[in-house]
Design an enzyme around this catalytic site. Structure first.
Site, mmCIF file in Angstrom:
data_model
loop_
_atom_site.group_PDB
_atom_site.id
_atom_site.type_symbol
_atom_site.label_atom_id
_atom_site.label_comp_id
_atom_site.label_asym_id
_atom_site.label_seq_id
_atom_site.Cartn_x
_atom_site.Cartn_y
_atom_site.Cartn_z
ATOM 1 N N ARG A 286 0.799 -1.230 0.000
ATOM 2 C CA ARG A 286 0.000 0.000 0.000
ATOM 3 C C ARG A 286 0.834 1.285 0.000
ATOM 4 O O ARG A 286 0.315 2.376 -0.190
ATOM 5 C CB ARG A 286 -0.965 -0.001 1.198
ATOM 6 C CG ARG A 286 -2.176 -0.874 0.957
ATOM 7 C CD ARG A 286 -2.986 -1.054 2.221
ATOM 8 N NE ARG A 286 -2.337 -1.981 3.143
ATOM 9 C CZ ARG A 286 -2.769 -2.229 4.382
ATOM 10 N NH1 ARG A 286 -3.841 -1.597 4.845
ATOM 11 N NH2 ARG A 286 -2.147 -3.085 5.154
ATOM 12 N N ASN B 294 -5.806 -4.970 19.233
ATOM 13 C CA ASN B 294 -4.429 -5.443 19.370
ATOM 14 C C ASN B 294 -3.471 -4.468 18.692
ATOM 15 O O ASN B 294 -3.582 -4.209 17.495
ATOM 16 C CB ASN B 294 -4.322 -6.833 18.725
ATOM 17 C CG ASN B 294 -2.900 -7.363 18.710
ATOM 18 O OD1 ASN B 294 -2.089 -6.980 19.546
ATOM 19 N ND2 ASN B 294 -2.621 -8.254 17.779
ATOM 20 N N ARG C 101 25.620 22.219 6.111
ATOM 21 C CA ARG C 101 25.607 20.864 5.548
ATOM 22 C C ARG C 101 26.550 19.942 6.313
ATOM 23 O O ARG C 101 27.321 20.394 7.158
ATOM 24 C CB ARG C 101 25.953 20.944 4.060
ATOM 25 C CG ARG C 101 24.843 21.643 3.251
ATOM 26 C CD ARG C 101 25.278 21.896 1.826
ATOM 27 N NE ARG C 101 25.807 20.702 1.212
ATOM 28 C CZ ARG C 101 26.660 20.690 0.189
ATOM 29 N NH1 ARG C 101 27.093 21.834 -0.335
ATOM 30 N NH2 ARG C 101 27.104 19.557 -0.312
#
Ligand code: UD1
Ligand code: MG
Length: 444
Positions: free
Chosen positions: A16, A169, A315
């Protein structure tokens, strides 16, 4: 947790997500889903950590090894259900430790919850983590009789009456070492999906007169990720958690909801973070530093009392000393700034070291890449780099030296010298006036 094994199931396909990347390698807070679960398991102090992954998932195995070198990695060749997945790690289960089974796609679970479940095994053979989701659809329901958990029923096998049960659950279960293997091996696949359901261990334990207990967790902690919408929800929840923790630890967030952290962001006391700041992975900001609005930091260390931004970009490999200043539109990469050094405007400083109290003028660029290799620029203590200079690496500017504005510096500059690398200015007195006269008109 000294005698507990945590086993993480991560062999699912994650269809999915509609992604080329395996589900558990998607990230929240700059860290993979499986990485979060592994870190929580490590923090719980469990004796051993094992993970079940799908076949040919070297990428998932590498991520697990990166975070937990000693973790056992097991492969589930066929996806026959959660109990089948657990049995793929049988060589670990045989050792008789208490067992906690967790899922690789439940990233927000906390170490304390693992410990709580392990503790609850003192008087039970099986412990189940329950929760009350806003929408229980799709979850296994906890079936209770006289207040005792007697079974877990998967959505597809529930009756209409059972569908109304709100206690579900969470997917995390614990088994006392003595019973773990015998219970899980007894599980069959007589259900709607023909899968071996780990959750059937509850009814099997009850049939053997063993104690089963339930603990509850908040929904935010046990939400599972199956699609991109849930991934975004988990990100939002994690950000809320990290903002709250930062505020509690003595950090000022002017507009907390606009600041984005990574799971490993570390902030000292009395740090101030202005609105719209993003922290990528690997940032440490020390006490009293200020990160001004619209800055982006990643793999960087910011020293005590330093000031960064607005609109700064740090960075990986950036290390800013105490009281340094990095101003607007300055990008720093793989560079160290010693105490009190400054680059206040519009610069790129990469692969460089900047000495204490050095001042880098607006528009300075370290030309660190010649199309083949990266080279270093070394700027000495107290050096002054005039605006709009290009420092062509490899190059060294000595302590206390000056570089004149607009210079292109290709050779080393000795300490305390002045270097000029630009065309000499020519002045033609009266030129403009005589030109106007010659053309018989004023310039437009
Ligand atoms: C599972 C639980 C359900 C619970 C829900 C919570 C079972 C049978 N059901 O259902 O009670 O409410 O989680 O989110 O346990 N996996 C494997 N191999 C397999 C099957 C699954 O490794 O053969 C892994 C998946 O990668 C995933 C986890 O186990 O991490 C759960 O599997 P999933 O199919 O998502 O179970 P749910 O239907 O969500
Ligand atoms: Mg699931």
């Amino acid at each position: 947790m000294a005698s507990t094994t945590i086993l993480i199931l991560a062999a699912g396909e994650g269809t999915r997500m509609r992604s080329a990347l395996p589900k558990v390698l998607h990230k929240v807070g700059g860290r993979t889903l499986i990485g979060h679960v592994v870190e929580a398991a490590k923090a719980s102090g469990a004796k051993a950590l094992d993970v079940v992954i799908g076949p040919e998932r070297d990428d998932v195995a590498a991520e697990i090894r990166h975070r937990a070198a000693g973790a056992g990695i097991h492969v589930q060749r066929e996806r026959l259900g959660t109990a089948h997945a657990v049995l793929c790690a049988k060589r670990t289960l045989g050792q008789g430790n208490d067992l906690i089974v967790a899922f690789g796609d439940t990233p927000l679970v906390r170490a304390e919850t693992f410990s709580m479940l392990a503790d609850s095994l003192k008087d039970a053979a099986v412990a189940v983590l329950g929760f009350r989701p806003t929408n229980p659809h799709g979850y296994g329901r906890l079936i209770e009789e006289n207040g005792n958990l007697v079974a877990i029923r998967e959505e597809k096998d529930t009756s209409d009456a059972e569908k109304k049960i709100t206690l579900c659950n969470a997917g995390i279960m614990a088994f006392a070492g003595k019973y773990a293997l015998t219970l899980i091996e007894a599980i069959g696949n007589d259900n709607a999906k023909r899968e071996y359901y780990l959750t059937d261990a509850v009814a099997l334990a009850r049939a053997r007169n063993l104690n089963v207990t339930v603990r509850e967790a908040p929904e935010e902690e046990v939400m599972g990720i199956n699609d991109r919408a849930q991934l975004a929800e988990a990100e939002a929840e994690l950000q809320r958690r990290m903002r709250k923790a930062a505020l509690e630890a003595g950090v000022t967030l002017v507009a907390p909801e606009t600041v984005f952290f990574s799971a490993d962001t570390k902030l000292g006391k009395d740090v101030t973070i202005e609105p719209n700041v993003v922290f990528g992975p690997g940032v440490l900001v020390k006490d009293g530093a200020t990160i001004k609005a619209f800055s982006h930091l990643e793999g960087a260390e910011v020293g005590e009392g330093a000031s960064v931004g607005p609109f700064a970009r740090l960075r990986p490999g950036t290390k800013l000393g105490a009281k340094t200043k990095i101003g607007n539109f300055v990008e720093v990469k793989a560079a160290t700034f010693a105490e009190g050094a400054k680059a206040n405007h519009l610069s790129y400083i990469g692969d460089a070291s900047v000495g204490a109290k050095a001042n880098i003028g607006a528009g300075t660029i370290t030309c660190n890449f010649d199309g083949f290799d990266k080279s270093k620029t070394e700027i000495g203590e107290g050096a002054f780099i005039g605006s709009n200079s290009a420092l062509v690496a490899p190059v060294k500017i000595g302590a206390g030296a000056y570089v004149g504005s607009g210079s292109v510096i290709t050779d080393d500059v000795p300490a305390d010298a002045l270097a000029l690398g630009r065309g000499k200015q020519a002045v033609k007195e009266g030129w403009a006036a005589s030109e106007r006269k010659r053309r018989g008109k004023a310039a437009k």
